[in-house]
Design an enzyme around this catalytic site. Structure first.
Site, short mmCIF file in Angstrom:
data_model
loop_
_atom_site.label_atom_id
_atom_site.label_comp_id
_atom_site.label_asym_id
_atom_site.label_seq_id
_atom_site.Cartn_x
_atom_site.Cartn_y
_atom_site.Cartn_z
N HIS A 71 0.90 -1.29 0.11
CA HIS A 71 0.02 0.11 -0.12
C HIS A 71 0.78 1.03 0.05
CE1 HIS A 71 0.11 -0.10 4.64
NE2 HIS A 71 0.31 1.00 4.44
N ASP B 285 0.12 -7.70 1.38
CA ASP B 285 0.41 -6.17 1.47
C ASP B 285 1.98 -6.08 1.41
OD1 ASP B 285 -0.10 -3.43 1.70
OD2 ASP B 285 -0.36 -3.73 3.82
N SER C 297 4.63 2.58 7.97
CA SER C 297 4.50 1.34 6.92
C SER C 297 5.67 0.99 6.45
CB SER C 297 3.27 1.79 6.52
OG SER C 297 2.21 1.73 6.98
#
Length: 355
Positions: A153, A183, A296
């Site tokens: 993402h 992911d 992230s």
């Protein structure tokens, strides 16, 4: 029988030969060699001890030969000795599935400062540009020529990717492979070499309560270090699955300067926004190490300096309540993709395949 009138001790006494009394020793049947003693009344030359040169030189020569042979064999000898003695370090390196890279020095092992010092050069900031805007995330260098692991993402649908090292040097990166179901994504720097790489550990050995360190670029603050513990294992975390044309990009992108956090579902509830209709679920490590937008794709690291997870989602109470995300912050609920999931997916990512 006539007694001797000499005082006791004037003549030396010798052990007897069966009569239980002191007596002079019997004369030998042959004339023994007489040792030379120094004159007690004055200095004299000290006797020279025998020098059996052959007996001394043989073991020295043997040891020298062994040393030369050991030097020639080198690392092979160390490996054999390790196997014969079941050395724990040798066994761990051979059978744990750990992918070697940068390590923490022995003197710094077990400290947050030591982990940060060793691993920070292998953690990068990723800036991705797409039609939806710009996002900031983090990544982990796994090869010296610039392979970097991050979250899908962070870079999905990006038209341009810029990567900044801990030294401040910037590279352009290309997407090698993505796996939206997990992911995960793999990117490659252009023209990079000699980079420090992270050690990929073994997440199956992680236990609740283990101390961990997180390194990333929250809010664009490159190389930020936080610490905590592993709070739980095997959490079912559901995140938005990036599709083609960036259909979910607008709400899921971590935008620079206080953009939206990556939405996720846990326990039947949605946090940080709407995950949309296209989602994927994975087993995650839960940690209370502080994670914020921009973490992230960064690293969750054990105290030996091994990567045990890729940070992927974090809960923020303020954003969940509908407040501005710029005021959102970590409340000690973060999630990371176990590193063993990454290692099992690496070949797929390198082949450019994925979901």
């Amino acid at each position: 029988m006539t007694e001797s009138q000499r005082p006791s001790g004037e003549y030396p006494m010798y052990p007897s030969y069966g009569n239980g009394e002191a007596a002079y020793p019997p004369p030998p049947s042959y004339q023994p060699a007489q040792p030379v003693f120094p004159d007690p009344m004055g200095p004299g030359p000290a006797p020279e001890p025998p020098a059996p040169h052959r007996r001394v030189r043989k073991p020295v020569a043997l040891l020298a030969a062994v040393a030369i042979a050991a030097a020639i064999v080198g690392g092979g000898t160390a490996t054999v000795i390790g196997r014969l003695t079941d050395d724990p370090a040798t066994t761990a390196a051979a059978g744990s599935g750990v992918v070697p890279g940068t390590t923490v020095s022995q003197s710094d092992k077990g400290t947050v400062a030591g982990v940060a010092k060793a691993l920070s050069p292998a953690i990068v900031e990723i800036g991705a540009t797409s039609t939806a805007g710009q996002s900031t995330g983090s990544g982990v260098v796994i090869t010296s020529d610039g392979e970097i692991v991050t979250n899908n993402h962070v870079i999905a649908d990006a038209s341009q990717i810029k990567v900044t090292l801990s030294t401040g040097r910037t590279y352009t990166a290309d997407v090698v492979g993505t796996d939206a179901d997990k992911d995960l994504a793999l990117i490659k720097l252009q023209g990079a070499s000699g980079l420090k790489t992270a050690t990929l550990g073994d997440s199956s050995q992680v236990a609740v309560g283990d101390e961990v360190v997180a390194i990333g670029s929250p809010e664009g603050l490159t190389g930020t270090v936080t610490s905590g513990i592993v709070s739980a294992l095997d959490r079912d975390v559901t995140v938005a699955k990036e599709g083609d044309n960036g259909q979910s990009r607008g709400q899921g992108q971590e935008q620079q300067g206080g953009g939206r956090q990556w939405p996720f579902e846990f326990g039947g509830q949605q946090f940080n926004g709407d995950t949309g209709e296209s989602t994927t679920t994975y087993k995650a490590l839960q940690t209370d190490a502080s994670l914020n937008p921009g973490n992230s794709g960064g690293a969750l690291i054990n105290m030996n300096g091994e990567i045990i997870g890729i940070n992927s989602a974090m809960y923020s109470a303020s954003s969940a309540a509908g407040q501005g995300s710029s005021s959102a912050g970590s409340v000690g609920l973060g999630f990371a993709i176990p590193v063993n999931t990454l290692k099992a997916d690496l070949d797929t990512l390198r082949a450019g395949n994925g979901s």
